[in-house]
Design an enzyme around this catalytic site. Structure first.
Site, PDB file in Angstrom:
ATOM      1  N   GLU A   1      31.505  41.549  47.315  1.00 55.93           N
ATOM      2  CA  GLU A   1      32.502  42.418  47.937  1.00 55.93           C
ATOM      3  C   GLU A   1      31.864  43.296  49.013  1.00 55.93           C
ATOM      4  OE1 GLU A   1      35.206  43.524  48.728  1.00 55.93           O
ATOM      5  OE2 GLU A   1      36.668  42.439  47.565  1.00 55.93           O
TER       6      GLU A   1
ATOM      7  N   HIS B   1      36.255  36.506  48.968  1.00 57.19           N
ATOM      8  CA  HIS B   1      37.620  36.339  49.495  1.00 57.19           C
ATOM      9  C   HIS B   1      37.573  36.251  51.004  1.00 57.19           C
ATOM     10  CE1 HIS B   1      38.433  40.492  51.039  1.00 57.19           C
ATOM     11  NE2 HIS B   1      37.609  40.873  50.087  1.00 57.19           N
TER      12      HIS B   1
ATOM     13  N   HIS C   1      37.783  48.247  56.774  1.00 58.38           N
ATOM     14  CA  HIS C   1      39.218  48.020  56.990  1.00 58.38           C
ATOM     15  C   HIS C   1      39.691  48.557  58.347  1.00 58.38           C
ATOM     16  CE1 HIS C   1      40.629  47.284  52.546  1.00 58.38           C
ATOM     17  NE2 HIS C   1      39.719  46.414  52.961  1.00 58.38           N
TER      18      HIS C   1
ATOM     19  N   ASP D   1      34.096  42.592  55.073  1.00 51.56           N
ATOM     20  CA  ASP D   1      35.008  42.519  53.931  1.00 51.56           C
ATOM     21  C   ASP D   1      36.048  41.422  54.169  1.00 51.56           C
ATOM     22  OD1 ASP D   1      36.339  43.106  51.600  1.00 51.56           O
ATOM     23  OD2 ASP D   1      37.508  44.722  52.475  1.00 51.56           O
TER      24      ASP D   1
ATOM     25  N   GLU E   1      42.765  38.634  48.048  1.00 51.11           N
ATOM     26  CA  GLU E   1      42.150  39.773  47.353  1.00 51.11           C
ATOM     27  C   GLU E   1      42.694  41.084  47.880  1.00 51.11           C
ATOM     28  OE1 GLU E   1      39.307  43.067  46.580  1.00 51.11           O
ATOM     29  OE2 GLU E   1      39.976  42.255  48.510  1.00 51.11           O
ATOM     30  N   GLU E   2      42.898  41.157  49.183  1.00 50.38           N
ATOM     31  CA  GLU E   2      43.396  42.399  49.769  1.00 50.38           C
ATOM     32  C   GLU E   2      44.824  42.695  49.309  1.00 50.38           C
ATOM     33  OE1 GLU E   2      41.495  44.355  51.015  1.00 50.38           O
ATOM     34  OE2 GLU E   2      39.849  43.293  51.974  1.00 50.38           O
TER      35      GLU E   2
END
Length: 812
Positions: free
Chosen positions: A195, A122, A271, A134, A168-169
């Site tokens: 991932e 993603h 994140h 990510d 995706e998030e």
């Protein structure tokens, strides 16, 4: 960045070997830097929907042109799906998406392919994070894997779909849109999902299946740098880790098997603004590229992919030995091995029980409780640390936790066994030592039988921890009887236990690598010191279980106890004096404190539709146990006088929760601030309200707003939802009587229309409270002057993820 180690490819050779080849490392880094250079890429933002999509399409067109003369065809399809589904994640909620982005690339022989393999990454990111690990790096790797496979001179047996998904998030929305709606999805037989739960390091296989052992065998056969464990799979699927991946969507909604890989190291930066391309080591990309290319090539050349259902049944026990080789065997074989090991152990223990029945009956109940006493002692220490406000002292330096909780656990065990040794009059130390060894063996064997009986493949761990110590003890029995705990016996004994202990220590390292950063984002309600102290104590107990019998054979433990006591006392004093600060902004190894900061305006309407109250403020959530304890001295306005309390009569306490995590984050702060005026305000209206023939009330709504909104439904007492327009039409996953619907859209999405039917109790307070929050994650509406001023006051070691939001509540 070094360019000496990236996977290689020789055009037209059909092979992959590191000699006289075209090097793609620099190009791969350019991919990664181009994707992350646009900044955060939340779904719906121009950065995600236009800039990144256009870049990926441009690169794919280059690959397509470069491979045009080869034996493969490349087909590109940009999908903008709309759909809805429910998921039992974070307590359960419903998701609705509209025109999110997918780029699907189909690579197949020019003659076509009936069966497809799916590779998924993603390119979207969470707000306020560049999302390099990510998951931009996975998309960069996938571009080069696509390039390598497209240019092979030997045609592939089957086809591959490379899916670059853009949502995706937003809780796995784009993958759902592909697997449930795209015409190619019906031909997909298996998948690989890429991932990240950290920034760099090795990518670990932490989920496979369901069943389909041939996928594990393919990974074992093809992976150049294996890193896999069935323990990780069963821990992740147990739900103790608050995370999920697209693997769930393909498994549950596509009914196809797959392999889930993720980077796990340095999860402290996951994140956050620190997830940048310069923190991803070249070696990490090298390993990922080698593994993904080799495994994917193996799978698309395999016979199993054509009829995976024929090879579906059965699970695999699999684990790697220090990342060098993977051991894998069918679960049914593991069951036989486990029960044979257990039977041999019980025969050995029964023989010893018959020889010393009095010793066993008198002392076994006491010795078996020593582990519990040790655990309780360390937990009391952890509670004291938490209650004195020193929680998470180890977050910046993990080894301080080992020194304090580890020394406490080890010292308690040594002290207990030393006392037992001195108090058991009339019993030889050798007999007591053998008894403790047998008790440890029995406990491990009980774990082996329990896990095997529950069909858990992780039972291989206690199997190793039973088989090797028992075999070693039997082989050294004569040496022990002749010379006791001699140097020769001690060395041979440790060599006999080396393999299971080295593997078990490696598993423990992985557990701490994953769980330590998670404790920094697990909310305000879970005491992280209690969790970590438990893990450290259990690790100490497990590792020492077959060595503590040496206490009964040693002459004295005085110096050992003195050393452990000194280490514990020194670290306890330092911790209680506040010498270890949890967070740091050190560029080489940041450990940020996570804070969510929303400048919001809340509006509450009554049954008559009129505004009953309105307020505005900065709504602050701490995502770790320390709350605002370390922030208040720096920003005095954020203190306990502005702590919020949940207003139970309002959906989700009357605050704009982006996701349904209020059960994890119950400590929040609300600092009054001026009203927000987004340039694209939310528009919410009732289109119709009608009584149905079957006695329900159907209410239809229309909403126009930003790319991210959350809808909350709270039926009043006696009322209940009977149907709605989401998912399969059956309302589900309600949290304490509330329903949470997560909404997002891409570009040019129409107004959001939905309806629900409710059983009417005809109460004076109405049937239902409906609330909707809007979240502005990008663009000019994301910031306000007050928000910017507050962000400047936060310390450098904090990571305040911030945006503007609104909350509107209505009663019907």
């Amino acid at each position: 960045m070094g360019t000496s180690s990236c996977f290689w490819w020789r055009k037209g050779s059909g092979s992959l070997v590191p000699d006289l080849f075209v090097l793609y490392c620099q190009l791969l880094w350019k991919h990664l830097e181009r994707i992350t250079s646009v900044g955060p890429r939340p779904t719906g933002s121009p950065e995600n929907e236009i800039l990144t999509v256009n870049f990926l399409l441009e690169q794919i067109e280059h690959i397509k042109a470069d491979s045009a003369s080869g034996p493969h065809s490349v087909t590109v399809d940009v999908q903008r799906p709309t759909g809805s589904f429910s998921i039992d994640f974070l307590g359960g909620f419903t998701s609705y998406y509209d025109r999110v982005s997918n780029i699907a690339v189909r690579l197949e022989p020019k003659a076509g392919a009936q069966h497809l393999m799916l590779a998924n990454c993603h390119f979207d990111s969470v707000a306020n994070s560049p999302g390099a690990s990510d998951d931009a790096v996975s998309c960069a790797v996938m571009l080069e894997v696509l390039h390598s496979l497209a240019n092979l001179s030997t045609p592939l047996r089957h086809g591959v779909v490379f899916l670059f998904n853009g949502a995706e998030e937003n809780v796995l929305q784009a993958s759902h849109g592909f697997i449930t709606q795209h015409p190619w999805a019906k031909q997909v037989r298996a998948f690989i999902n890429l991932e990240a739960a950290g920034v760099g390091g090795k990518e670990v296989v932490f989920q496979t299946g369901p069943e389909n052992p041939w996928l594990v065998q393919a990974y074992v056969h093809a992976a150049k740098h294996p890193f896999a464990s069935v323990v990780g799979q069963e821990v992740f699927q147990s739900g103790v880790i608050p995370s999920d991946t697209d693997f769930r969507i393909y498994r549950d909604f596509g009914n196809i098997p797959g392999i889930d890989l993720a980077f796990i190291e340095n999860g402290f930066l996951y994140h956050t603004k620190y997830d940048t391309s310069d923190r991803i080591l070249t070696d990490s990309i090298q390993r990922a590229g080698d593994n993904i290319l080799a495994v994917l090539k193996h799978l698309v050349m395999s016979e199993e992919l054509a009829d995976s259902s024929e090879y579906r049944h059965g699970n695999m026990v699999f684990f790697d030995l220090l990342g060098m080789v993977v051991v894998a065997y069918p679960a049914r074989v593991g069951t036989i091995i486990n029960y044979m090991t257990a039977m041999a152990t019980f025969l050995y223990l029964f023989k010893n029980f018959v020889r010393y029945p009095q010793l066993w009956s008198n002392n076994f109940p006491i010795i078996s409780k020593f582990w519990l006493v040790t655990l309780l002692t360390v937990l009391i220490i952890a509670l004291v640390v938490s209650l004195t406000g020193r929680s998470m002292f180890w977050y910046n330096d993990f080894y301080t936790c080992i020194f304090m909780y580890g020394s406490a656990a080890t010292g308690t065990m040594v002290l207990i066994h030393t006392l037992a040794k001195n108090l058991y009059y009339g019993v030889s130390c050798v007999c007591l030592g053998e008894l403790y060894f047998d008790v440890s063996l029995l406990l491990w064997c009980a774990a082996l039988v329990y896990l095997t009986a529950n069909d858990l493949c992780s039972a291989y761990v206690p199997m190793l921890m039973v088989a090797f110590p028992l075999t070693t003890k039997l082989l050294l029995a004569r040496e022990f009887k002749l010379r006791g705990a001699s140097v020769k016996y001690s060395v041979l004994y440790q060599l006999g236990l080396a393999l299971p202990y080295v593997h078990f220590m490696f598993l423990i390292w992985v557990v701490f690598e994953i769980f330590t950063p998670i404790l920094g984002r697990s909310g305000t309600e879970i005491p992280p010191d209690v969790v970590l102290a438990t893990l450290v104590t259990l690790a100490t107990l497990f590792l020492s279980s077959f060595f503590l019998h040496f206490i009964y054979l040693a002459r004295s433990t005085k110096w050992l106890l003195a050393g452990l006591g000194t280490v514990f006392t020194v670290f306890l004093v330092l911790v209680l004096c506040g010498m270890f600060f949890p967070y740091t902004a050190d560029p080489s190894s940041p450990r940020p404190k996570r804070v969510f900061l929303q400048h919001t305006t809340r509006t509450f309407h009554g049954l008559d539709g009129q505004v009953k109250s309105r307020d505005s403020g900065l709504w602050i959530n701490s995502f770790d146990y320390t709350g605002m304890q370390h922030i208040t001295p720096i920003i005095p306005e954020i203190n306990d006088t502005i702590r919020t309390s949940c207003q139970e009569d309002r959906p989700f306490c009357g605050y704009p929760w982006f996701l349904p995590v209020k059960f994890l984050v119950k400590k929040n702060w609300y600092l009054p601030a001026p009203e927000v005026f987004p340039k694209s305000p939310i528009e919410f209206q009732v289109l119709s309200k009608e009584q149905t023939k079957w006695g329900t009330v159907k209410i239809t709504f229309e909403v126009k707003g930003p790319s991210h909104m959350s809808l909350y439904l709270r039926p009043h007492q006696g009322a209940s939802l009977s149907s709605w327009s989401f998912g399969d039409g059956v309302p589900q996953y309600h949290l304490a009587g509330e329903y949470f619907i997560f909404y997002s859209h891409g570009l040019d999405a129409p107004a959001w229309n939905f309806w629900f039917e409710i059983q009417d109790p005809s109460g004076p307070e109405g049937m239902i409270s409906v609330a909707i929050s809007s979240h502005y994650f990008f663009g000019e509406d994301q910031r306000t002057v007050q928000l910017e001023d507050m962000l400047k006051r936060f310390p450098k070691w904090a990571f305040p993820s911030s945006w503007v939001s609104t909350y509107h509540m209505y009663r019907y």
